[in-house]
Motif scaffolding. Structure first.
Motif, PDB file in Angstrom:
ATOM      1  N   VAL A  45       0.874  -1.171   0.000  1.00 37.90           N
ATOM      2  CA  VAL A  45       0.000   0.000   0.000  1.00 37.90           C
ATOM      3  C   VAL A  45       0.908   1.216   0.000  1.00 37.90           C
ATOM      4  CG1 VAL A  45      -1.656   1.302   1.369  1.00 37.90           C
ATOM      5  CG2 VAL A  45      -1.784  -1.164   1.327  1.00 37.90           C
ATOM      6  N   VAL A  92      -9.602  -0.238   0.330  1.00 37.01           N
ATOM      7  CA  VAL A  92      -8.737   0.653   1.102  1.00 37.01           C
ATOM      8  C   VAL A  92      -9.449   1.984   1.328  1.00 37.01           C
ATOM      9  CG1 VAL A  92      -7.490   1.604  -0.935  1.00 37.01           C
ATOM     10  CG2 VAL A  92      -6.334   1.450   1.282  1.00 37.01           C
ATOM     11  N   LEU A 142      -7.400  -1.058   5.607  1.00 36.19           N
ATOM     12  CA  LEU A 142      -7.193  -1.954   4.464  1.00 36.19           C
ATOM     13  C   LEU A 142      -7.773  -3.318   4.799  1.00 36.19           C
ATOM     14  CD1 LEU A 142      -5.607  -2.453   1.677  1.00 36.19           C
ATOM     15  CD2 LEU A 142      -3.889  -3.525   3.128  1.00 36.19           C
TER      16      LEU A 142
END
Ligand SMILES: CC(C)(COP(=O)(O)OP(=O)(O)OC[C@H]1O[C@@H](n2cnc3c(N)ncnc32)[C@H](O)[C@@H]1OP(=O)(O)O)[C@@H](O)C(=O)NCCC(=O)NCCS
Length: 252
Positions: free
Chosen positions: A6, A112, A217
């Motif tokens: 991420v 997310v 997430l």
């Protein structure tokens, strides 16, 4: 493994020189530029432009291509989703803006969400918590001295926002159907809510002394995820991506 990274960027609006705003505006598409012009207050217009430019810049840094060329669809509750070719990994993006700060996050495949808040907002935290938060969240705030309760309220607020933005439901998700425990950080779901705490990764950040930021997430192996979070300036944001390569910045 695909989807295990991420990348999150944030930008302090006041760090941007007046001469750099046209470069940032050039990263947006026509619809965003038109929407930016409609903001009443310049501070709101600038943080809006910064957040959308961050999302586009981050997508281009990840996958190549012109930032202004990314296209999005909108989910049933308003969550923007990247339009990518069906053969490519599905890129997911989320952004947030508040007074003085903008942030965006990109992931592959997984849900997310991100939220930023301005700490000086000084909300009537007790009233808002009693109205919107779950009982266990209210109890944590009531156990704190008033000076600490406001920041704890905003911590829970940013986490709740990041979660509802990750699942894409926005305020269609009742805010008391899930609860955050701050220490150690954990989510709890009320009976009847079909979700599993083991599938979630949450992180809190203090990007500036005046702002809080939270990331949510959903991931099958939350402990194996690499999060790269950085402050960027106008030069980094507006730098042209080098040769395209999916996930390039995440695997540096
Ligand atoms: C729209 C919402 C998802 C986030 O709003 P917000 O926190 O005010 O705004 P943020 O700056 O963090 O995020 C806005 C961005 O999220 C994205 N977004 C919009 N709807 C979304 C959704 N359903 N899911 C995920 N992301 C969404 C968009 O990119 C939007 O950008 P834009 O407004 O510039 O187009 C929604 O939660 C909301 O209206 N919240 C109001 C605040 C509130 O009452 N919070 C209670 C928390 S306890």
């Amino acid at each position: 493994m695909a989807g295990d990274s991420v990348v999150l960027w944030w930008l302090e609006v006041e760090s941007v020189a007046a001469a750099d705003w046209p470069r940032i505006e050039a990263l947006l598409d026509d619809t965003e530029r038109a929407r930016a012009r409609r903001f009443h207050f310049e501070r709101d217009r600038l943080s809006y432009m910064a957040a959308h430019a961050l999302a586009r810049g981050l997508l281009s840094a990840w996958a190549g291509g012109e930032p202004s060329a990314w296209r999005f669809t909108v989910g049933p509750h308003g969550k923007p989703e990247v339009l990518t070719p069906v053969t490519a990994p599905r890129l997911r993006v989320n952004l947030s803006h508040t007074r003085g700060l903008a942030a965006a996050v990109v992931a592959e495949e997984h849900d997310v969400g991100i939220d930023v808040e301005w700490l000086d907002r000084r909300p009537a935290s007790g009233d808002l918590a009693r109205r919107f938060f779950a009982p266990v969240e209210c109890a944590q705030l009531e156990a704190l001295p008033p000076a600490m309760a406001d920041e704890a309220f905003l911590s829970i607020w940013t986490l709740k926002e990041a979660y509802i933005k990750a699942i894409g439901k926005g305020l269609a998700q009742p805010l008391d159907s899930f609860a955050f425990i701050l220490d150690p950080l954990a989510i709890r779901f009320e009976a009847g809510m079909e979700d599993d705490a083991a599938d979630w990764l949450f992180r809190q950040f203090r990007p500036t002394p005046r702002h809080l930021m939270a990331l949510a997430l959903r991931h099958p192996r939350p402990h194996g995820v690499t999060i790269t979070a950085s402050a960027v300036n106008a030069d980094r944001l507006c730098r042209q991506p080098e040769a395209a390569g999916p996930g390039r910045i995440s695997r540096r």
